[in-house]
Design a protein around this motif. Sequence first.
Motif, PDB file in Angstrom:
ATOM      1  N   GLN A 179       0.801  -1.227   0.000  1.00  0.00           N
ATOM      2  CA  GLN A 179       0.000   0.000   0.000  1.00  0.00           C
ATOM      3  C   GLN A 179       0.836   1.279   0.000  1.00  0.00           C
ATOM      4  O   GLN A 179       0.287   2.377   0.123  1.00  0.00           O
ATOM      5  CB  GLN A 179      -0.925   0.003   1.238  1.00  0.00           C
ATOM      6  CG  GLN A 179      -1.799  -1.228   1.372  1.00  0.00           C
ATOM      7  CD  GLN A 179      -2.694  -1.488   0.173  1.00  0.00           C
ATOM      8  OE1 GLN A 179      -3.103  -0.544  -0.527  1.00  0.00           O
ATOM      9  NE2 GLN A 179      -3.006  -2.747  -0.094  1.00  0.00           N
ATOM     10  N   THR A 180       2.150   1.156  -0.125  1.00  0.00           N
ATOM     11  CA  THR A 180       3.009   2.343  -0.095  1.00  0.00           C
ATOM     12  C   THR A 180       3.923   2.385  -1.314  1.00  0.00           C
ATOM     13  O   THR A 180       4.162   1.368  -1.975  1.00  0.00           O
ATOM     14  CB  THR A 180       3.876   2.374   1.174  1.00  0.00           C
ATOM     15  OG1 THR A 180       4.699   1.190   1.229  1.00  0.00           O
ATOM     16  CG2 THR A 180       3.011   2.437   2.426  1.00  0.00           C
ATOM     17  N   SER A 223       2.201   8.870  -2.522  1.00  0.00           N
ATOM     18  CA  SER A 223       3.533   8.273  -2.371  1.00  0.00           C
ATOM     19  C   SER A 223       4.311   9.012  -1.290  1.00  0.00           C
ATOM     20  O   SER A 223       3.904  10.055  -0.814  1.00  0.00           O
ATOM     21  CB  SER A 223       4.283   8.316  -3.705  1.00  0.00           C
ATOM     22  OG  SER A 223       4.474   9.660  -4.127  1.00  0.00           O
ATOM     23  N   SER A 224       5.468   8.435  -0.921  1.00  0.00           N
ATOM     24  CA  SER A 224       6.209   8.974   0.228  1.00  0.00           C
ATOM     25  C   SER A 224       7.559   9.577  -0.093  1.00  0.00           C
ATOM     26  O   SER A 224       8.102  10.326   0.724  1.00  0.00           O
ATOM     27  CB  SER A 224       6.406   7.859   1.279  1.00  0.00           C
ATOM     28  OG  SER A 224       5.168   7.371   1.740  1.00  0.00           O
ATOM     29  N   VAL A 231       6.705   5.144   6.572  1.00  0.00           N
ATOM     30  CA  VAL A 231       5.372   4.690   6.973  1.00  0.00           C
ATOM     31  C   VAL A 231       5.630   3.539   7.935  1.00  0.00           C
ATOM     32  O   VAL A 231       6.360   2.603   7.581  1.00  0.00           O
ATOM     33  CB  VAL A 231       4.532   4.209   5.777  1.00  0.00           C
ATOM     34  CG1 VAL A 231       3.161   3.720   6.249  1.00  0.00           C
ATOM     35  CG2 VAL A 231       4.359   5.325   4.751  1.00  0.00           C
ATOM     36  N   THR A 257       3.008   8.167   9.756  1.00  0.00           N
ATOM     37  CA  THR A 257       3.648   8.481   8.476  1.00  0.00           C
ATOM     38  C   THR A 257       4.359   9.829   8.544  1.00  0.00           C
ATOM     39  O   THR A 257       3.946  10.728   9.260  1.00  0.00           O
ATOM     40  CB  THR A 257       2.615   8.516   7.330  1.00  0.00           C
ATOM     41  OG1 THR A 257       1.554   9.418   7.676  1.00  0.00           O
ATOM     42  CG2 THR A 257       2.034   7.144   7.075  1.00  0.00           C
ATOM     43  N   HIS A 317      -0.907  11.886   2.661  1.00  0.00           N
ATOM     44  CA  HIS A 317      -1.045  11.122   3.907  1.00  0.00           C
ATOM     45  C   HIS A 317      -2.434  10.502   4.021  1.00  0.00           C
ATOM     46  O   HIS A 317      -2.580   9.353   4.446  1.00  0.00           O
ATOM     47  CB  HIS A 317      -0.782  12.033   5.103  1.00  0.00           C
ATOM     48  CG  HIS A 317       0.665  12.323   5.329  1.00  0.00           C
ATOM     49  ND1 HIS A 317       1.468  11.586   6.169  1.00  0.00           N
ATOM     50  CD2 HIS A 317       1.477  13.275   4.802  1.00  0.00           C
ATOM     51  CE1 HIS A 317       2.694  12.070   6.159  1.00  0.00           C
ATOM     52  NE2 HIS A 317       2.730  13.102   5.335  1.00  0.00           N
ATOM     53  N   ILE A 320      -2.566   7.376   1.911  1.00  0.00           N
ATOM     54  CA  ILE A 320      -1.782   6.287   2.504  1.00  0.00           C
ATOM     55  C   ILE A 320      -2.545   5.666   3.670  1.00  0.00           C
ATOM     56  O   ILE A 320      -2.674   4.442   3.782  1.00  0.00           O
ATOM     57  CB  ILE A 320      -0.406   6.798   2.970  1.00  0.00           C
ATOM     58  CG1 ILE A 320       0.440   7.242   1.773  1.00  0.00           C
ATOM     59  CG2 ILE A 320       0.329   5.706   3.760  1.00  0.00           C
ATOM     60  CD1 ILE A 320       1.689   8.030   2.155  1.00  0.00           C
ATOM     61  N   ARG A 465       8.814   1.152   7.188  1.00  0.00           N
ATOM     62  CA  ARG A 465       9.033   1.112   5.737  1.00  0.00           C
ATOM     63  C   ARG A 465       9.639   2.433   5.287  1.00  0.00           C
ATOM     64  O   ARG A 465       9.126   3.509   5.597  1.00  0.00           O
ATOM     65  CB  ARG A 465       7.706   0.893   5.013  1.00  0.00           C
ATOM     66  CG  ARG A 465       7.795   0.995   3.488  1.00  0.00           C
ATOM     67  CD  ARG A 465       8.312  -0.289   2.874  1.00  0.00           C
ATOM     68  NE  ARG A 465       8.216  -0.271   1.418  1.00  0.00           N
ATOM     69  CZ  ARG A 465       9.247  -0.051   0.592  1.00  0.00           C
ATOM     70  NH1 ARG A 465      10.446   0.214   1.081  1.00  0.00           N
ATOM     71  NH2 ARG A 465       9.081  -0.096  -0.712  1.00  0.00           N
TER      72      ARG A 465
END
Length: 474
Positions: A179-180, A223-224, A231, A257, A317, A320, A465
Amino acid sequence: MKTIINGTHLLNIGYEQGPALGTALELLHHPDLTAMETADVLALLQAVKQQPESYLNHSILQSLATQLVEAARTAAGSIALVTNALGYTVYGAEHIEDGAHKQMATAMKLPVTVAGALMPDAHQGYGLPIGGVLATRNAIIPYGVGVDIGCRMALTIFDIPQQHFLENTAKYKRELIAQTKFGAGAGFHGRYKADHAVLEREEFNLTPFIKQLHEKAWSQLGSSGGGNHFVEFGMLHFAEKDEALNIDAGTYLALLTHSGSRGLGATIAGYYTRLAKGLCKLPQEAAHLAYLDMNTAAGQEYWLAMNLAGDYASACHAIIHRRIAQAIGGQVLGTIENHHNFAWKETWKGEDVIVHRKGATPAGKGVMGIIPGSMTAPGFLVRGKGDVMSINSASHGAGRQMSRTKAIKEISKADFKAVLKAHEVTLIGAGLDEAPMAYKDIHTVMAAQQNLVDVVATFTPKMVRMADDGSRED
């Protein structure tokens, strides 16, 4: 072009003898320009000369526009720094490097500065130090906000007990990966792209520059990125019931997150920093603190773009957390979110000011926030006390005690793995530059800001993660 354009042509449309004239002549050989009609090329170059700030992000004319802006700034003369600079409040001074102190001292010399404070996690950055808080009078500093505009923490608290997590770690790990999306420049494509109301915001049509960022923003939504973004699952412990949140004493699974506005924010920051430096010529030691007057079109443009990037970061966020919540089930008991790398319109000691918090958490009276430690150190859910001298702020984390380069050089993979094992933390991704040892002791940082925040609950990381390659943010 049917007619060869020479220096005389350029002089006739307003150019002057100097480096910019030479750059313009060199650009005439670019294939895109040679394919145009002579009159159109001259009209374009004249437009650049008259409004160079509009072409600072142009794929072909950026270098020429930058030279013209710099030339105008030089001709206008330098803005003097004040000689009787105000002092600033420091929290945890003994644990803050000299570079951060020097940067803060320089910021206090700006003619627009009203007040400043340095948080206990502070370390040297560009312009304003990370952990620096600066209140200014009717002026906004792009590098006082930072590159990752609106970077933030978000926390979701579930009714899932610790034992369920421990008995189903394989499932949680699978969903954390599925999921990330991590990595500098990484995004989603096709049917995997997310949707959110922020993409419909009118500010995306503010200028051609902002408009052309929409596609990248859509791709990277949810996305991160890279760097210190994460996350993670962890256990959130409330020693007593929190009446405001209506959460009983106990330990709950929580999702935490940390990430920002991705390529959208980074590109906005770069563009308006170049523009500010062109319009606001400061002495060399303060060049990165170039500011935009809020009464100007450029100042208002940046303000709107900054807020758009901040809301976009919040949307990332939200996506996510929604995806992971749907994947793991459980009831959501509460959500908390706070951001840094931003500027706010606030009142300080009766005066309307612009408060820049670069790597600092808002901590006005009753304001909730999350202050993380490291991937093996606890984080804290806090409630602000509204301390005036801190300009209603607190730290945004533990803060680095090693540069990324030093951490990679001095920390071994074996030591990294040993620390993770000792704290029973499962790590997915991350480089040596994000090892726990690269960060300050969060307990020391929290002890230095007891007058700024009250601790509501303690978060213990269990599964983290991060970017697989340890890459830096966009």
